[in-house]
Design a protein around this motif. Structure first.
Motif, PDB file in Angstrom:
ATOM      1  N   PHE A   9       0.840  -1.202   0.000  1.00  0.00           N
ATOM      2  CA  PHE A   9       0.000   0.000   0.000  1.00  0.00           C
ATOM      3  C   PHE A   9       0.874   1.251   0.000  1.00  0.00           C
ATOM      4  CE2 PHE A   9      -2.189   3.387   2.336  1.00  0.00           C
ATOM      5  CZ  PHE A   9      -3.326   3.541   1.555  1.00  0.00           C
ATOM      6  N   ALA A  10       1.900   1.262   0.842  1.00  0.00           N
ATOM      7  CA  ALA A  10       2.802   2.416   0.922  1.00  0.00           C
ATOM      8  C   ALA A  10       3.504   2.637  -0.414  1.00  0.00           C
ATOM      9  CB  ALA A  10       3.826   2.207   2.038  1.00  0.00           C
ATOM     10  N   LYS A  11       3.964   1.573  -1.013  1.00  0.00           N
ATOM     11  CA  LYS A  11       4.661   1.689  -2.303  1.00  0.00           C
ATOM     12  C   LYS A  11       3.729   2.256  -3.374  1.00  0.00           C
ATOM     13  CE  LYS A  11       7.518  -0.950  -5.489  1.00  0.00           C
ATOM     14  NZ  LYS A  11       8.084  -2.255  -5.803  1.00  0.00           N
ATOM     15  N   LYS A  12       2.501   1.786  -3.397  1.00  0.00           N
ATOM     16  CA  LYS A  12       1.528   2.217  -4.397  1.00  0.00           C
ATOM     17  C   LYS A  12       1.135   3.682  -4.214  1.00  0.00           C
ATOM     18  CE  LYS A  12      -1.844   1.438  -7.485  1.00  0.00           C
ATOM     19  NZ  LYS A  12      -1.615   1.088  -8.851  1.00  0.00           N
ATOM     20  N   THR A  13       1.040   4.119  -2.965  1.00  0.00           N
ATOM     21  CA  THR A  13       0.542   5.469  -2.682  1.00  0.00           C
ATOM     22  C   THR A  13       1.643   6.496  -2.406  1.00  0.00           C
ATOM     23  OG1 THR A  13       0.331   4.993  -0.323  1.00  0.00           O
ATOM     24  CG2 THR A  13      -1.619   4.571  -1.725  1.00  0.00           C
ATOM     25  N   GLY A  14       2.877   6.031  -2.274  1.00  0.00           N
ATOM     26  CA  GLY A  14       3.964   6.943  -1.946  1.00  0.00           C
ATOM     27  C   GLY A  14       4.065   7.265  -0.467  1.00  0.00           C
ATOM     28  N   ALA A  15       3.357   6.506   0.355  1.00  0.00           N
ATOM     29  CA  ALA A  15       3.396   6.736   1.805  1.00  0.00           C
ATOM     30  C   ALA A  15       4.710   6.223   2.389  1.00  0.00           C
ATOM     31  CB  ALA A  15       2.227   6.014   2.486  1.00  0.00           C
ATOM     32  N   ILE A  16       5.070   6.763   3.541  1.00  0.00           N
ATOM     33  CA  ILE A  16       6.218   6.253   4.291  1.00  0.00           C
ATOM     34  C   ILE A  16       5.715   5.050   5.085  1.00  0.00           C
ATOM     35  CG2 ILE A  16       7.893   6.772   6.099  1.00  0.00           C
ATOM     36  CD1 ILE A  16       7.593   9.742   5.186  1.00  0.00           C
ATOM     37  N   PHE A  17       6.455   3.944   5.038  1.00  0.00           N
ATOM     38  CA  PHE A  17       6.038   2.702   5.681  1.00  0.00           C
ATOM     39  C   PHE A  17       6.851   2.432   6.935  1.00  0.00           C
ATOM     40  CE2 PHE A  17       6.842  -1.998   5.897  1.00  0.00           C
ATOM     41  CZ  PHE A  17       5.637  -2.321   6.480  1.00  0.00           C
ATOM     42  N   TYR A  18       6.132   2.110   8.008  1.00  0.00           N
ATOM     43  CA  TYR A  18       6.764   1.704   9.256  1.00  0.00           C
ATOM     44  C   TYR A  18       6.245   0.322   9.628  1.00  0.00           C
ATOM     45  CZ  TYR A  18       7.953   6.638   9.740  1.00  0.00           C
ATOM     46  OH  TYR A  18       8.441   7.903   9.534  1.00  0.00           O
ATOM     47  N   GLU A  19       7.149  -0.593   9.891  1.00  0.00           N
ATOM     48  CA  GLU A  19       6.797  -1.933  10.359  1.00  0.00           C
ATOM     49  C   GLU A  19       6.840  -1.902  11.877  1.00  0.00           C
ATOM     50  OE1 GLU A  19       5.779  -4.930  11.608  1.00  0.00           O
ATOM     51  OE2 GLU A  19       5.890  -5.443   9.491  1.00  0.00           O
ATOM     52  N   GLY A  20       5.664  -2.025  12.492  1.00  0.00           N
ATOM     53  CA  GLY A  20       5.558  -1.933  13.941  1.00  0.00           C
ATOM     54  C   GLY A  20       6.423  -2.930  14.692  1.00  0.00           C
ATOM     55  N   ASP A  21       6.618  -4.110  14.125  1.00  0.00           N
ATOM     56  CA  ASP A  21       7.425  -5.119  14.807  1.00  0.00           C
ATOM     57  C   ASP A  21       8.881  -4.686  14.974  1.00  0.00           C
ATOM     58  OD1 ASP A  21       5.337  -6.848  15.258  1.00  0.00           O
ATOM     59  OD2 ASP A  21       5.714  -8.071  13.475  1.00  0.00           O
ATOM     60  N   ASP A  22       9.334  -3.762  14.135  1.00  0.00           N
ATOM     61  CA  ASP A  22      10.705  -3.268  14.250  1.00  0.00           C
ATOM     62  C   ASP A  22      10.927  -2.451  15.516  1.00  0.00           C
ATOM     63  OD1 ASP A  22      11.235  -4.420  11.783  1.00  0.00           O
ATOM     64  OD2 ASP A  22      11.119  -2.528  10.677  1.00  0.00           O
ATOM     65  N   PHE A  23       9.871  -2.077  16.205  1.00  0.00           N
ATOM     66  CA  PHE A  23       9.972  -1.207  17.363  1.00  0.00           C
ATOM     67  C   PHE A  23       9.715  -1.917  18.692  1.00  0.00           C
ATOM     68  CE2 PHE A  23       9.206   1.233  13.607  1.00  0.00           C
ATOM     69  CZ  PHE A  23      10.175   2.220  13.698  1.00  0.00           C
TER      70      PHE A  23
END
Length: 154
Positions: A9-23
């Motif tokens: 979704f982020a790639k398609k819309t140009g949004a910045i993506f955050y993976e919650g598990d990384d935190f």
């Protein structure tokens, strides 16, 4: 599953993506890796870190998406803090389908055996956009873009 969808979704819309598990703090990762479900107390630091990401993105007026399992209403309340700009999308589906997808996931610390504990504490999302994960990610993303009225970069 949600992270893959959110990343697409982020790639398609140009949004910045955050993976919650990384935190997740290391102690949460160790606990989940051992097959031990997290408690509300375990999730507190993690939710605070995610809220900080949300606040930063809102302050900068960034279009950002965050993949996370905010399973309880109080978790979602802590993330949104009643800000109407924060939207939740819930990918739902039969536990058997989600379990099958988790079994095929590689390189993640949460074992599929924890899925049942997550379903056990999942509280209904009254204010979320709900999509069935039986649909393809491409179809869900197209529907979500339409519902949110997002202009997709060309």
């Amino acid at each position: 599953m949600a992270a893959k969808f959110t990343g697409l979704f982020a790639k398609k819309t140009g949004a910045i993506f955050y993976e919650g598990d990384d935190f997740h703090p290391p102690e949460n990762i160790a606990k989940m890796s051992a097959g031990i479900p997290l408690t509300d107390a375990d999730r507190k630091k993690w939710l605070q870190a995610l809220r900080e990401i949300i606040v930063r993105a809102l302050d900068k007026k960034e279009f950002a998406v965050l993949a996370c399992s905010a399973l309880k209403a109080k978790n979602r309340d802590a993330l949104a803090e009643e800000d109407p700009r924060v939207k939740f999308v819930h990918l739902t589906g039969p536990q058997t389908l989600i379990a099958e997808r988790l079994k095929n996931r590689r390189g993640h610390f949460m074992p599929p055996s924890l899925l049942e504990s997550q379903f056990a504490i999942l509280e209904p999302l009254s204010d979320a956009l709900i999509f069935s994960c039986k649909k393809t990610p491409k179809k869900i993303i197209a529907e979500l873009i339409h519902v949110l009225g997002i202009a997709v970069p060309g």
